[in-house]
Design an enzyme around this catalytic site. Structure first.
Site, mmCIF file in Angstrom:
data_model
loop_
_atom_site.group_PDB
_atom_site.id
_atom_site.type_symbol
_atom_site.label_atom_id
_atom_site.label_comp_id
_atom_site.label_asym_id
_atom_site.label_seq_id
_atom_site.Cartn_x
_atom_site.Cartn_y
_atom_site.Cartn_z
ATOM 1 N N ASP A 194 29.076 36.978 45.399
ATOM 2 C CA ASP A 194 29.172 38.401 45.079
ATOM 3 C C ASP A 194 29.281 39.121 46.417
ATOM 4 O OD1 ASP A 194 28.473 41.153 44.623
ATOM 5 O OD2 ASP A 194 27.934 40.514 42.594
ATOM 6 N N VAL A 195 30.269 39.966 46.560
ATOM 7 C CA VAL A 195 30.535 40.552 47.881
ATOM 8 C C VAL A 195 29.327 41.270 48.482
ATOM 9 C CG1 VAL A 195 33.036 40.779 47.592
ATOM 10 C CG2 VAL A 195 31.554 42.659 46.929
ATOM 11 N N ASP A 224 52.158 44.032 54.583
ATOM 12 C CA ASP A 224 53.004 44.972 53.855
ATOM 13 C C ASP A 224 54.131 44.072 53.369
ATOM 14 O OD1 ASP A 224 55.245 46.670 53.254
ATOM 15 O OD2 ASP A 224 54.171 48.290 54.242
ATOM 16 N N HIS A 225 54.103 43.708 52.088
ATOM 17 C CA HIS A 225 54.979 42.602 51.688
ATOM 18 C C HIS A 225 56.473 42.925 51.857
ATOM 19 C CE1 HIS A 225 54.923 44.632 47.759
ATOM 20 N NE2 HIS A 225 56.098 44.095 47.589
ATOM 21 N N LEU A 284 46.442 38.182 42.000
ATOM 22 C CA LEU A 284 47.289 37.994 43.184
ATOM 23 C C LEU A 284 47.220 36.546 43.673
ATOM 24 C CD1 LEU A 284 49.080 39.389 45.364
ATOM 25 C CD2 LEU A 284 47.004 39.719 46.693
ATOM 26 N N LYS A 329 59.965 40.392 53.271
ATOM 27 C CA LYS A 329 61.225 40.159 52.548
ATOM 28 C C LYS A 329 62.277 39.608 53.514
ATOM 29 C CE LYS A 329 60.588 43.799 49.067
ATOM 30 N NZ LYS A 329 60.730 43.169 47.766
ATOM 31 N N LYS A 339 66.829 49.378 39.061
ATOM 32 C CA LYS A 339 65.885 48.805 40.024
ATOM 33 C C LYS A 339 66.668 48.386 41.262
ATOM 34 C CE LYS A 339 62.876 44.766 40.666
ATOM 35 N NZ LYS A 339 61.857 45.423 41.459
ATOM 36 N N HIS A 370 55.432 51.104 52.569
ATOM 37 C CA HIS A 370 56.704 50.365 52.486
ATOM 38 C C HIS A 370 57.905 51.163 53.000
ATOM 39 C CE1 HIS A 370 54.321 47.632 50.234
ATOM 40 N NE2 HIS A 370 54.368 48.284 49.095
ATOM 41 N N GLU A 419 62.431 52.042 41.064
ATOM 42 C CA GLU A 419 61.882 51.079 40.103
ATOM 43 C C GLU A 419 62.217 51.548 38.697
ATOM 44 O OE1 GLU A 419 57.637 49.944 40.727
ATOM 45 O OE2 GLU A 419 57.759 51.439 42.299
ATOM 46 N N LYS A 478 59.221 55.722 40.066
ATOM 47 C CA LYS A 478 59.128 54.845 38.891
ATOM 48 C C LYS A 478 60.004 55.386 37.775
ATOM 49 C CE LYS A 478 54.527 52.923 39.550
ATOM 50 N NZ LYS A 478 55.041 51.573 39.836
HETATM 51 P P1 NAD Z 1 42.077 41.074 40.233
HETATM 52 O O1 NAD Z 1 41.237 42.118 39.590
HETATM 53 O O2 NAD Z 1 42.922 40.210 39.390
HETATM 54 O O3 NAD Z 1 41.130 40.107 41.083
HETATM 55 C C1 NAD Z 1 40.102 40.593 41.865
HETATM 56 C C2 NAD Z 1 39.288 39.431 42.424
HETATM 57 O O4 NAD Z 1 38.182 40.013 43.089
HETATM 58 C C3 NAD Z 1 38.740 38.462 41.395
HETATM 59 O O5 NAD Z 1 38.832 37.141 41.900
HETATM 60 C C4 NAD Z 1 37.268 38.865 41.299
HETATM 61 O O6 NAD Z 1 36.409 37.760 41.002
HETATM 62 C C5 NAD Z 1 37.011 39.367 42.685
HETATM 63 N N1 NAD Z 1 35.897 40.310 42.697
HETATM 64 C C6 NAD Z 1 35.824 41.521 42.093
HETATM 65 N N2 NAD Z 1 34.605 42.073 42.319
HETATM 66 C C7 NAD Z 1 33.908 41.195 43.067
HETATM 67 C C8 NAD Z 1 32.611 41.171 43.615
HETATM 68 N N3 NAD Z 1 31.736 42.171 43.426
HETATM 69 N N4 NAD Z 1 32.240 40.093 44.337
HETATM 70 C C9 NAD Z 1 33.095 39.067 44.529
HETATM 71 N N5 NAD Z 1 34.336 39.022 44.052
HETATM 72 C C10 NAD Z 1 34.741 40.069 43.322
HETATM 73 O O7 NAD Z 1 42.924 41.812 41.357
HETATM 74 P P2 NAD Z 1 44.303 41.331 42.021
HETATM 75 O O8 NAD Z 1 45.432 41.809 41.191
HETATM 76 O O9 NAD Z 1 44.232 39.896 42.346
HETATM 77 O O10 NAD Z 1 44.358 42.205 43.334
HETATM 78 C C11 NAD Z 1 43.573 41.946 44.472
HETATM 79 C C12 NAD Z 1 44.025 42.875 45.581
HETATM 80 O O11 NAD Z 1 45.379 42.625 45.920
HETATM 81 C C13 NAD Z 1 43.967 44.354 45.208
HETATM 82 O O12 NAD Z 1 43.585 45.079 46.342
HETATM 83 C C14 NAD Z 1 45.380 44.693 44.841
HETATM 84 O O13 NAD Z 1 45.669 46.051 45.081
HETATM 85 C C15 NAD Z 1 46.150 43.795 45.810
HETATM 86 N N6 NAD Z 1 47.477 43.465 45.331
HETATM 87 C C16 NAD Z 1 47.647 42.822 44.144
HETATM 88 C C17 NAD Z 1 48.937 42.489 43.758
HETATM 89 C C18 NAD Z 1 49.164 41.728 42.478
HETATM 90 O O14 NAD Z 1 50.323 41.381 42.273
HETATM 91 N N7 NAD Z 1 48.194 41.441 41.656
HETATM 92 C C19 NAD Z 1 50.030 42.829 44.545
HETATM 93 C C20 NAD Z 1 49.818 43.490 45.744
HETATM 94 C C21 NAD Z 1 48.518 43.802 46.108
#
Ligand code: NAD
Length: 478
Positions: free
Chosen positions: A87-88, A179-180, A15, A184, A347, A242, A218, A342
């Site tokens: 690390d979280v 909420d993206h 993201l 929009k 779309k 949404h 979709e 889906k």
């Molecule tokens: P991802 O798996 O690509 O990235 C997750 C990130 O979290 C990474 O940077 C990782 O290093 C970090 N992480 C994971 N475990 C960790 C830990 N224990 N300590 C520290 N950091 C940790 O996921 P993403 O696709 O980037 O999605 C992130 C969030 O955004 C999710 O909740 C997802 O649902 C939401 N989201 C993603 C998208 C998208 O387009 N990718 C769209 C809408 C919402």
């Protein structure tokens, strides 16, 4: 704009690369970032500041909508960036992070205004918020804000629990729930455009509405999100957030409603006026579906349970259609039909407002939200076939130029300036879960069947019957 430190959890994630860095870069190019701005990216991997910056640069080259030609501009933008390994779960990582944040604030001589952006899985939200609080990262002279993205809970109870924990560290005005759909352009301008549309078609302002249809269809299947989607389904992934947000945004703007200043209050009022569904209603007013194999745009695709990572006997929903009623004198005779799914034929995210009429010609106000954007008035035959649609009287009331802004640009900017208009308030989230929970329970108790529909169709035919019983049909299912 006030100076700010942007603390990004999940800085190495998908993201961040696809949306957050390109959005920040665009804001930088448009001079919409604070002049004193610092970003600290956090991830589990050890990375040097320089490697982190070059990864960000790479994501800009791939995903930015501004051409990344001028190396100097990119270099200037990346000057604000630092990386920190975290690390979280490790409390000491937050203490070290606090030192880095303070160091940067001193270097830049800025007030501690801190935005914590959680671009990580929802399972980490509570741990991170608690650690921000306990480490002192959240003790600031300026402002602090928390940005999170749905899902906000898995059901009503877990959403409440999540919110309770977040509230130990952040007050409601400090929590920005993305909420993206609310970012929009068409959703944000819907009010203004509907207003001018209704101004041009003056008689519609006083005419009764026969029904409202909201579709978010979709063509994609589950893709790489099997792990997440198989215990989420269309109802949690799309409907609870949404779709209900679209409904709220639409209804605050239709006749007899106005005043964007009061968005939050009006949205809550609308959610409270939605009639809740009892078990009997659910069996009649909700259609649950799952895609089977089929053909989309000439390509054969497998059914949901044959997708990689999905259990062969999965009962997860990939489609939902529902009929909603509003307990309000103005809306009481107007059914609202919502569907999303889906692997559907086309779309499209679209709202159709059908007005009452005596003859076969129906007046429609159509709000196209994506992929095209615009508001149209159309007078059509009641028949479904395209050939029967009277196109000559179609008049385009309003059409926005090619949408250029990404939702994340708008939302990140709004969060930085502290404007919460287009973020989901907790009350809306809670009211949405309250409305949806009986349906989740009905799914759990298998009170309603799971209809298999062919990929490339418009969903199960039961979703057509939902409208047919009231003498209507979904518009534009060709
Ligand atoms: P991802 O798996 O690509 O990235 C997750 C990130 O979290 C990474 O940077 C990782 O290093 C970090 N992480 C994971 N475990 C960790 C830990 N224990 N300590 C520290 N950091 C940790 O996921 P993403 O696709 O980037 O999605 C992130 C969030 O955004 C999710 O909740 C997802 O649902 C939401 N989201 C993603 C998208 C998208 O387009 N990718 C769209 C809408 C919402």
């Amino acid at each position: 704009m006030e100076p700010a430190t942007f603390v990004l959890f999940g800085a190495t994630g998908d993201l961040a690369k696809r949306k957050i860095y390109p959005a920040l870069f665009q804001l930088f190019v448009d001079q919409k970032l604070p002049s004193s701005f610092s970003l600290i990216g956090l991830g589990r991997r050890e990375l040097s500041h320089e490697t982190f910056k070059s990864n960000v640069e790479q994501s800009l080259i791939t995903f930015s909508r501004s051409e990344v030609k001028d190396a100097d501009v990119v270099k200037k933008f990346l000057r604000a960036f630092r990386y920190h390994v975290l690390d979280v779960d490790r409390k000491e990582d937050y203490t070290k992070l606090l030192r880095l944040v303070e160091e940067r604030e001193e270097e830049l001589n800025i007030t501690p205004n801190r935005m914590f952006y959680l671009s990580v899985g929802p399972e980490f939200f509570e741990t991170i918020a608690t650690n921000i609080h306990e480490s002192g990262l959240g003790s600031v002279d300026g402002w602090k804000r928390l940005v999170i993205e749905k899902p906000f809970g898995h059901d009503l109870e877990s959403a409440r629990q999540l919110n309770h924990t977040l509230n130990q560290a952040f007050d409601e005005p400090e929590i920005y729930r993305i909420d993206h759909y609310l970012g929009k352009p068409m959703v944000q301008q819907m009010g203004q455009l509907l207003h001018s549309a209704l101004w041009e078609q003056a008689d519609l302002r006083t005419r009764s509405i026969a029904n409202i249809q909201i579709s978010a269809n979709e063509t994609l299947g589950v893709e790489e999100r099997a792990g997440y989607y198989d215990h989420t389904g269309a109802i949690r992934d799309m409907f609870q957030n949404h779709m209900l947000q679209l409904l709220m945004m639409l209804m605050i703007e239709l006749p007899n409603r106005s005043s964007v200043d009061e968005v939050g209050k009006l949205k809550r009022k609308i959610m409270k006026s939605l009639m809740s569904l009892n078990k009997m209603d659910i069996t009649q007013h909700v259609v649950r579906g799952q895609y089977g194999a089929g053909e989309i745009k000439g390509e054969q695709v497998v059914g949901y349970t044959d997708e990689l990572g999905i259990a062969v006997d999965s009962q997860n929903d990939t489609f939902i259609a529902a009929k909603l009623r509003v307990d309000d004198p103005f809306w009481k005779d107007t059914p609202i039909y919502i569907r999303t799914g889906k692997r559907l034929k086309e779309k499209v995210t679209r709202i159709v407002i059908e007005y009452k009429s005596k003859g076969p010609l129906k007046d429609l106000l159509i709000v196209e939200i994506g992929p095209n954007e615009g508001i149209f008035f159309q007078r059509s035959q009641s028949d479904k076939e395209r050939s029967d649609v009277e196109m000559s009287v179609r008049s385009q009331l309003s059409f926005m130029k090619e949408s250029v802004k990404d939702a994340y640009e708008t939302l990140i900017h709004d969060a930085l300036v502290g404007d919460k208009t287009y973020f989901a308030h907790w009350d809306e989230v809670e009211l949405s879960w309250e409305w949806v929970q009986p349906i989740l329970d009905a799914y759990q108790d298998t009170l309603i069947p799971l209809h298999i529909y062919s990929a490339g169709s418009y969903g199960p035919h039961e979703a057509d019957e939902l409208l047919a019983r009231d003498g209507f049909h979904w518009w534009f299912d060709f």
